[in-house]
Design a protein around this motif. Structure first.
Motif, PDB file in Angstrom:
ATOM      1  N   ARG A 179      -4.747  13.233  -5.699  1.00 36.66           N
ATOM      2  CA  ARG A 179      -4.354  12.040  -6.446  1.00 36.66           C
ATOM      3  C   ARG A 179      -4.333  12.310  -7.944  1.00 36.66           C
ATOM      4  NH1 ARG A 179      -8.296   7.958  -5.548  1.00 36.66           N
ATOM      5  NH2 ARG A 179      -9.505   9.288  -4.148  1.00 36.66           N
ATOM      6  N   HIS A 181      -5.131   6.479  -1.820  1.00 34.55           N
ATOM      7  CA  HIS A 181      -6.204   7.138  -1.084  1.00 34.55           C
ATOM      8  C   HIS A 181      -5.718   8.519  -0.683  1.00 34.55           C
ATOM      9  CE1 HIS A 181      -3.763   5.728   2.270  1.00 34.55           C
ATOM     10  NE2 HIS A 181      -3.852   4.533   1.742  1.00 34.55           N
ATOM     11  N   SER A 235       0.828  -1.201   0.000  1.00 31.97           N
ATOM     12  CA  SER A 235       0.000   0.000   0.000  1.00 31.97           C
ATOM     13  C   SER A 235       0.869   1.261   0.000  1.00 31.97           C
ATOM     14  CB  SER A 235      -0.917  -0.005   1.216  1.00 31.97           C
ATOM     15  OG  SER A 235      -0.151   0.213   2.382  1.00 31.97           O
TER      16      SER A 235
END
Ligand SMILES: Nc1ncnc2c1ncn2[C@@H]1O[C@H](COP(=O)(O)OP(=O)(O)OP(=O)(O)O)[C@@H](O)[C@H]1O
Ligand SMILES: [Mg+2]
Lengths: 349, 314
Positions: B23, B17, B10
């Motif tokens: 993003r 996220h 991750s």
């Protein structure tokens, strides 16, 4: 003509500064004079006398704001002295503009012309002297070879790295073989490795061309390794002048002892003398866990790689010592300090 | 088992996220750009395109009705009808001369402000340069008409100085002269130069302001006399400013329709042509065609300036 009495001699002095003063700021009417310094003004350079021999690598060393740059700008002609005289190679140039002086400068920010190619930048001094294109390009090409930038001749300065720009600035300042080159912290923007390489390169270029260099820096390590002689500046005055060894081994004042190599400045009472103050280099302090000597406690331990730096407290006086890193000490430990009496250098007050 | 210091999967995609706009930076950029793009794209380029299309519509010479048939005749007539060519040549020549004069007058002013003033004094100078722009353009143009008129300030002053003969001599000049300054090309030229001068001074000053002082010192250091430094360092670095300023003065003169009407000799300028053709004359296609001329000329001008290296120092 009949024989002259004096042989035609090359002036042995490149630069002579006599009682040079440069004051900044304006005196407003009605302000009070206190001593020689007028209120509201700064003597950036304050009665400097200096003689630099032809062919020397001479450094101006000092903390920020001590007047090094101003001194250099006075020699280059970018600043007008308030008082005093500047002679270059025996000629009085005090009132001359920069273009009339046989001096070139490597500026701290390089000051390369952004609208010209690297080659045109290097050739500039020849261009403005009316040298024809073929000759000046050939000469500029030679200089680019000297600084190992031949492959970059057609680029613009914006397309170069900091170190490359610095070398272009050097080539540009050397292209018309000036008798005197001024360098204002030219290696300031470079990383350590490149800086060390450039130091060696500068020194070898200076020696092979036989040009007098005046080098401004606040990095004492740089100065010690490159210079023939050094002047240490403090508040616009020269505190001490001499060879790197002189300054390092025989500092005359506490300021020089501390600034050049960070020596301990110890009161005579602490080191068993009658009075005055003494310089003691940190690497000459012997530290032992027991045995005779001055009692001190370790305040902190700084690992520097090959060496370790100890901050110590001896009867309220702080001392630092450099020791081999193989020896282990811990903060708070009590130790004994010794030194060779010959390593204590008396200082003027 | 994985080595403990390998990042967790991750962590390798830290942007998976978190805020959406973080993003997707392109999305944020788009959001920022959409309003100005809409403005530029639809209102600006769209209306230009509209002009081009409109210039292709035919017009019935007899009824003056705009027809639906597309034709290149209107655009062609710009270069074939002598009266149209006259208008274009007159306007372009005036724009060129005004631009040249503005550049010559503006440069020393910009140079002085950039190199010889500092702090509050510099601000004061910039204020003085832009001060004329505070008053309405119309007021200033009409004021000039009074200054230049037959019984105006200039003729009064020349009379007091016993120089009326000189003024008369000037007015007798072919092309430039006329019955009075306020109805001559010379008068029009003076007003144009006055009105557009700030638009030339400010870009040049901005360009000069950006020239590092160390470059000028370096030039002197390497042996260049002040005149050489000016020619080889200062001037080339100021050229983008001159180019920007000249785009202002050139295109403003090309498009202006007030000054040629209020001050100046008879003989239409492009702006007046557009104004009358879409108004009283009711020839919208010709008006549209004329309004394309300055755009094309400025485009060509910019391309030439670019080719000549005017923007190399940017
Ligand atoms: N143009 C100026 N106007 C006013 N004061 C100045 C000017 N130039 C330098 N000074 C002052 O003169 C003193 C010496 O400045 P100088 O630039 O010579 O220092 P320096 O030794 O080169 O320092 P550094 O290592 O930070 O470059 C400083 O106190 C500085 O503030
Ligand atoms: Mg400095």
């Amino acid at each position: 003509m009949t024989a002259t009495l004096t042989p035609p001699s090359i002036p042995s002095l490149a630069v002579e500064l006599r009682g040079l003063v440069c004051t900044f700021g304006t005196v407003k009417s009605g302000t009070v004079k206190s001593g020689t310094v007028k209120f509201g003004t700064v003597n950036a350079v304050d009665h400097v006398d200096l003689e630099i021999r032809a062919g020397e690598f001479y450094s101006l060393l000092g903390p920020s704001g001590s007047g090094k740059t101003t001194c250099l700008r006075l020699i280059g002609g970018f600043e007008r002295p308030t008082a005093g005289q500047i002679r270059l190679f025996g000629q009085d140039v005090t009132g001359q503009p920069p273009y009339a002086r046989d001096v070139n400068t490597v500026f701290q920010d390089y000051a390369l012309f952004p609208h010209m190619s690297v080659l045109d930048n290097v050739a500039y001094a020849l261009t403005v002297r009316g040298v024809d294109k073929a000759t000046r390009n050939k000469r500029a090409g030679e200089l680019l070879e000297l600084v190992k930038l031949s492959a970059f001749a057609s680029r613009r300065p914006a397309q170069l790295s900091g170190g490359q720009r610095q070398r272009v600035a050097l080539a540009r300042a050397l292209v018309n073989t000036p008798k005197l080159l001024l360098l204002d912290e030219p290696l300031g923007a470079l990383d350590l490795k490149l800086r060390e390489a450039m130091q060696t390169e500068l020194r070898s270029i200076q020696q092979s061309l036989g040009i007098t260099f005046i080098y401004v820096t606040h990095d004492q390590g740089e100065v010690l390794s490159m210079s023939d002689r050094v002047a240490v500046f403090r508040d616009g005055r020269i505190e001490q002048e001499g060879t790197p060894q002189d300054l390092y081994e025989y500092p005359r004042t506490a300021f020089v002892a501390d600034f050049v190599g960070g020596a301990n400045v110890l009161p005579g009472a602490l080191v068993g003398r009658v009075g005055g103050r003494f310089a003691l280099r940190p690497e000459r302090v012997e530290v032992s866990a027991d045995g005779p000597g001055l009692n001190a406690s370790i305040t902190s331990v700084h690992y520097l790689g090959a060496q370790t730096r100890l901050e110590l407290d001896a009867n309220g006086v702080s001392i630092h010592a450099l020791i081999a890193s193989s020896r282990k000490f811990t903060p708070g430990q009590t130790v004994n300090l010794r030194w060779d009496a010959a390593d204590l250098r008396p200082l003027e007050d | 088992m994985a080595a403990p210091f390998l990042p967790k999967p991750s962590l390798q995609k830290p942007a998976a996220h978190g805020p959406l706009l973080y993003r997707r930076p392109v999305l944020a950029l788009l959001l920022l750009l959409v309003p100005p793009l809409l403005w530029l794209g639809v209102l600006y380029l769209g209306s230009l395109l509209g002009l081009l299309v409109y210039s292709l519509y035919s017009i019935d010479d007899f009824t003056g009705q705009v027809g639906n048939v597309l034709t290149l005749d209107t655009l062609k007539s710009l270069f074939t009808a002598p009266s149209n060519v006259d208008v274009i040549v007159r306007t372009v020549l005036m724009a060129l001369i005004v631009t040249l004069a503005c550049a010559v007058i503006a440069f020393p002013v910009a140079y002085f402000v950039a190199f010889h003033t500092r702090g509050p004094r510099k601000a004061l100078w910039v204020l003085l340069i832009t001060l004329p722009l505070w008053a309405s353009y119309l007021v200033r143009v009409y004021a000039w008409r009074l200054i230049l008129a037959q019984e105006g300030v200039i003729s009064w002053v020349t009379a007091k100085l016993h120089l009326s003969w000189l003024l008369d001599e000037v007015l007798r000049l072919p092309v430039l002269g006329g019955p009075s300054l306020s109805s001559s090309y010379l008068g029009m030229f003076l007003v144009f130069v006055y009105v557009w001068l700030p638009f030339m001074i400010l870009p040049i000053q901005a360009a000069l302001e950006r020239v590092p002082r160390s470059l000028i010192q370096a030039s002197a250091d390497l042996g260049a006399r002040p005149a050489q430094t000016f020619r080889r360092v200062i001037l080339p670095l100021a050229v983008p400013g001159v180019a920007a300023g000249s785009v202002f003065t050139f295109s403003l003169t090309l498009g202006d329709y007030i000054i040629p009407g209020v001050v100046g000799a008879p003989g239409f300028f492009i702006g007046q042509m557009v104004y009358t053709q879409q108004g009283t004359a009711g020839n919208l296609p010709l008006a549209a065609a004329f309004s394309l001329v300055p755009i094309v000329i400025v485009g060509v001008y910019l391309a030439l300036a670019r080719k000549a290296g005017a923007f190399d120092a940017l």
